[in-house]
Design a protein around this motif. Structure first.
Motif, PDB file in Angstrom:
ATOM      1  N   VAL A  13       0.841  -1.205   0.000  1.00 38.48           N
ATOM      2  CA  VAL A  13       0.000   0.000   0.000  1.00 38.48           C
ATOM      3  C   VAL A  13       0.876   1.255   0.000  1.00 38.48           C
ATOM      4  O   VAL A  13       0.648   2.196  -0.763  1.00 38.48           O
ATOM      5  CB  VAL A  13      -0.947  -0.007   1.216  1.00 38.48           C
ATOM      6  CG1 VAL A  13      -1.608   1.357   1.396  1.00 38.48           C
ATOM      7  CG2 VAL A  13      -2.013  -1.070   1.052  1.00 38.48           C
ATOM      8  N   VAL A  14       1.899   1.264   0.853  1.00 38.95           N
ATOM      9  CA  VAL A  14       2.811   2.408   0.913  1.00 38.95           C
ATOM     10  C   VAL A  14       3.586   2.538  -0.397  1.00 38.95           C
ATOM     11  O   VAL A  14       3.716   3.638  -0.964  1.00 38.95           O
ATOM     12  CB  VAL A  14       3.785   2.269   2.099  1.00 38.95           C
ATOM     13  CG1 VAL A  14       4.817   3.399   2.077  1.00 38.95           C
ATOM     14  CG2 VAL A  14       3.029   2.291   3.423  1.00 38.95           C
ATOM     15  N   ASP A  37       2.806   1.507  -3.399  1.00 39.95           N
ATOM     16  CA  ASP A  37       1.947   1.963  -4.491  1.00 39.95           C
ATOM     17  C   ASP A  37       1.826   3.484  -4.483  1.00 39.95           C
ATOM     18  O   ASP A  37       1.898   4.142  -5.528  1.00 39.95           O
ATOM     19  CB  ASP A  37       0.557   1.333  -4.375  1.00 39.95           C
ATOM     20  CG  ASP A  37       0.367   0.174  -5.339  1.00 39.95           C
ATOM     21  OD1 ASP A  37       0.996   0.199  -6.408  1.00 39.95           O
ATOM     22  OD2 ASP A  37      -0.397  -0.740  -5.026  1.00 39.95           O
ATOM     23  N   ARG A  38       1.631   4.048  -3.279  1.00 41.99           N
ATOM     24  CA  ARG A  38       1.532   5.501  -3.185  1.00 41.99           C
ATOM     25  C   ARG A  38       2.871   6.166  -3.507  1.00 41.99           C
ATOM     26  O   ARG A  38       2.902   7.241  -4.114  1.00 41.99           O
ATOM     27  CB  ARG A  38       1.048   5.890  -1.788  1.00 41.99           C
ATOM     28  CG  ARG A  38       0.777   7.388  -1.631  1.00 41.99           C
ATOM     29  CD  ARG A  38      -0.258   7.877  -2.653  1.00 41.99           C
ATOM     30  NE  ARG A  38      -1.510   7.168  -2.517  1.00 41.99           N
ATOM     31  CZ  ARG A  38      -2.516   7.576  -1.732  1.00 41.99           C
ATOM     32  NH1 ARG A  38      -2.378   8.686  -1.015  1.00 41.99           N
ATOM     33  NH2 ARG A  38      -3.644   6.883  -1.679  1.00 41.99           N
ATOM     34  N   GLU A  79       3.151   6.339  -7.284  1.00 39.18           N
ATOM     35  CA  GLU A  79       2.282   7.391  -7.819  1.00 39.18           C
ATOM     36  C   GLU A  79       2.902   8.770  -7.604  1.00 39.18           C
ATOM     37  O   GLU A  79       2.891   9.626  -8.506  1.00 39.18           O
ATOM     38  CB  GLU A  79       0.911   7.318  -7.143  1.00 39.18           C
ATOM     39  CG  GLU A  79       0.100   6.091  -7.503  1.00 39.18           C
ATOM     40  CD  GLU A  79      -1.179   6.003  -6.672  1.00 39.18           C
ATOM     41  OE1 GLU A  79      -1.471   6.968  -5.937  1.00 39.18           O
ATOM     42  OE2 GLU A  79      -1.874   4.974  -6.759  1.00 39.18           O
ATOM     43  N   ASN A  80       3.427   8.991  -6.397  1.00 39.35           N
ATOM     44  CA  ASN A  80       3.987  10.311  -6.094  1.00 39.35           C
ATOM     45  C   ASN A  80       5.309  10.557  -6.803  1.00 39.35           C
ATOM     46  O   ASN A  80       5.668  11.705  -7.082  1.00 39.35           O
ATOM     47  CB  ASN A  80       4.160  10.463  -4.580  1.00 39.35           C
ATOM     48  CG  ASN A  80       2.835  10.680  -3.881  1.00 39.35           C
ATOM     49  OD1 ASN A  80       1.881  11.202  -4.475  1.00 39.35           O
ATOM     50  ND2 ASN A  80       2.743  10.286  -2.618  1.00 39.35           N
ATOM     51  N   SER A 119       4.184  10.036   1.004  1.00 33.50           N
ATOM     52  CA  SER A 119       3.421   8.812   0.740  1.00 33.50           C
ATOM     53  C   SER A 119       3.000   8.125   2.034  1.00 33.50           C
ATOM     54  O   SER A 119       1.864   7.654   2.168  1.00 33.50           O
ATOM     55  CB  SER A 119       4.259   7.855  -0.117  1.00 33.50           C
ATOM     56  OG  SER A 119       4.661   8.469  -1.326  1.00 33.50           O
ATOM     57  N   GLU A 136       0.217  10.090   3.618  1.00 28.20           N
ATOM     58  CA  GLU A 136      -1.054   9.956   2.896  1.00 28.20           C
ATOM     59  C   GLU A 136      -1.733   8.617   3.164  1.00 28.20           C
ATOM     60  O   GLU A 136      -2.954   8.507   3.069  1.00 28.20           O
ATOM     61  CB  GLU A 136      -0.811  10.134   1.396  1.00 28.20           C
ATOM     62  CG  GLU A 136      -0.503  11.571   0.994  1.00 28.20           C
ATOM     63  CD  GLU A 136      -0.219  11.717  -0.489  1.00 28.20           C
ATOM     64  OE1 GLU A 136      -0.188  12.857  -0.979  1.00 28.20           O
ATOM     65  OE2 GLU A 136      -0.028  10.683  -1.177  1.00 28.20           O
ATOM     66  N   THR A 137      -0.950   7.580   3.456  1.00 31.27           N
ATOM     67  CA  THR A 137      -1.528   6.253   3.727  1.00 31.27           C
ATOM     68  C   THR A 137      -1.614   5.956   5.223  1.00 31.27           C
ATOM     69  O   THR A 137      -2.043   4.867   5.603  1.00 31.27           O
ATOM     70  CB  THR A 137      -0.678   5.158   3.054  1.00 31.27           C
ATOM     71  OG1 THR A 137       0.679   5.247   3.524  1.00 31.27           O
ATOM     72  CG2 THR A 137      -0.702   5.304   1.540  1.00 31.27           C
ATOM     73  N   ARG A 190      -5.121   4.976   6.761  1.00 35.74           N
ATOM     74  CA  ARG A 190      -5.525   3.610   6.376  1.00 35.74           C
ATOM     75  C   ARG A 190      -4.717   2.579   7.148  1.00 35.74           C
ATOM     76  O   ARG A 190      -5.259   1.586   7.648  1.00 35.74           O
ATOM     77  CB  ARG A 190      -5.329   3.456   4.869  1.00 35.74           C
ATOM     78  CG  ARG A 190      -5.638   2.039   4.349  1.00 35.74           C
ATOM     79  CD  ARG A 190      -4.371   1.222   4.226  1.00 35.74           C
ATOM     80  NE  ARG A 190      -4.657  -0.159   3.881  1.00 35.74           N
ATOM     81  CZ  ARG A 190      -3.872  -1.173   4.184  1.00 35.74           C
ATOM     82  NH1 ARG A 190      -2.755  -0.967   4.874  1.00 35.74           N
ATOM     83  NH2 ARG A 190      -4.187  -2.405   3.826  1.00 35.74           N
TER      84      ARG A 190
END
Length: 328
Positions: free
Chosen positions: A217-218, A220-221, A224-225, A241, A244-245, A248
């Protein structure tokens, strides 16, 4: 009104104490390895071979009396442990008696088990024997090898998957986090001498999956960033990142812990070791996703050309592996 365990937007600097985190994690792993080789694990019958007899009685367990009654049988190493559980009745007293496998025998014979039960009934006539489990030394040796192979294959599969999904730097970061989690779990079991059996191996494999989920999850962000902020230093992108996660990550961990703690308190002694391993794994897995996997990625660096191709269909040259846009 929604419950918020962390603010919606955070800007915490997770790499401010990178050296402290690396030092602490390295020290904990070294201590765990030393505990494993010096103290060792309290292997259950699954791995040692032998017989486990569960006893129940109305009067309190007298470990010394039990041990004295069995001394005359010349059974070698015998471990007697009183079991405590909040779900037990006031007059329900439980003990676990572990008898090592006898020389030249695959398991403790029925005659020996009957002799053990007879001796214990002389100590306490109310005693009963709800369960008797036996595992031979040959089978236990195979189980040890199979367990090691299972954990090694799981970590290797993670290495390959993350390598294909992202890049090799991400892969090494994820595997470092998994090795960290497994090592610390083995260390805490060695320190506390909690029984280590096949259920704990299942817990270790579950911990691998849980920790990997948090890490992916981390990551993936992060990917993207990296595409979004091409000029920012990698440390800033990683910090952004993780922040932002974070909501969650914390919510997933807390809700999982609520269920596990309930099982630990109310589930009974049979699954308590498994649940304890899971609780510990969730805690260290959440920590390692931030302070181990991300730190390793920061140290190794990563390809910064995450630009899209002209048609926008996928990553351009140098933008990761050919599998980086696969949803999985």
């Amino acid at each position: 009104m929604r419950l918020k365990l962390v603010p919606t937007e955070t800007a915490w600097d997770f790499f401010r104490f990178t050296k402290v985190a690396i030092f602490g994690s390295s020290l904990a792993m070294i201590a765990s390895i030393l505990l494993f080789f010096v103290v060792g694990l309290n292997f259950g019958i699954d791995f040692r071979g032998g017989t486990t007899i569960r006893t129940e009685a109305h009067s309190e367990v007298d470990v010394a009396a039990y041990r004295g009654a069995l001394q005359g049988l010349d059974l070698g190493d015998i471990t007697i442990t009183e079991v405590f559980d909040p779900s037990f009745e006031a007059d329900q007293h439980v003990a676990m008696i572990n008898v090592q496998a006898q020389e030249g025998q695959e398991a403790v014979t029925p005659e020996t088990i009957a002799a053990i039960e007879a001796e214990l009934q002389q100590v306490d006539p109310s005693i009963t024997f709800p369960s008797v489990e036996s595992v031979g030394p040959t089978v236990s040796g195979e189980l040890v090898r199979t367990a090691i192979i299972a954990v090694a294959l799981a970590i290797t599969a993670v290495l390959i998957y993350i390598w294909l999904r992202f890049e090799w730097q991400f892969s090494l970061g994820a595997v470092a986090a998994l090795v960290h989690d497994v090592t610390l779990t083995i260390g805490i079991f060695s320190l506390l001498q909690i029984r280590f059996d096949l259920a704990i191996i299942a817990a270790l494999l579950t911990i691998v999956g849980y920790s990997l989920n948090d890490t992916v999850v981390v990551f993936d962000r992060v990917r993207e960033n990296l595409r979004k902020y091409k000029k920012r230093p990698l440390g800033e992108v990683l910090n952004l990142s993780i922040n932002e996660t974070l909501s969650r990550t914390v919510m997933t961990s807390v809700t999982t812990l609520i269920a596990l703690i309930s099982l630990f308190v109310l589930g009974g002694d049979v699954i308590r070791g498994f649940v304890f391993a899971m609780i510990w794994g969730v805690i260290v897995g959440t920590y390692s996703s931030v302070f181990v996997a991300s730190v390793v990625l920061l140290r190794l660096g990563v390809t910064r050309d995450w630009s899209k191709s002209d048609n926008g269909a996928g990553p351009g040259p140098g933008g990761g592996t050919q599998f980086s846009n696969v949803d999985a």
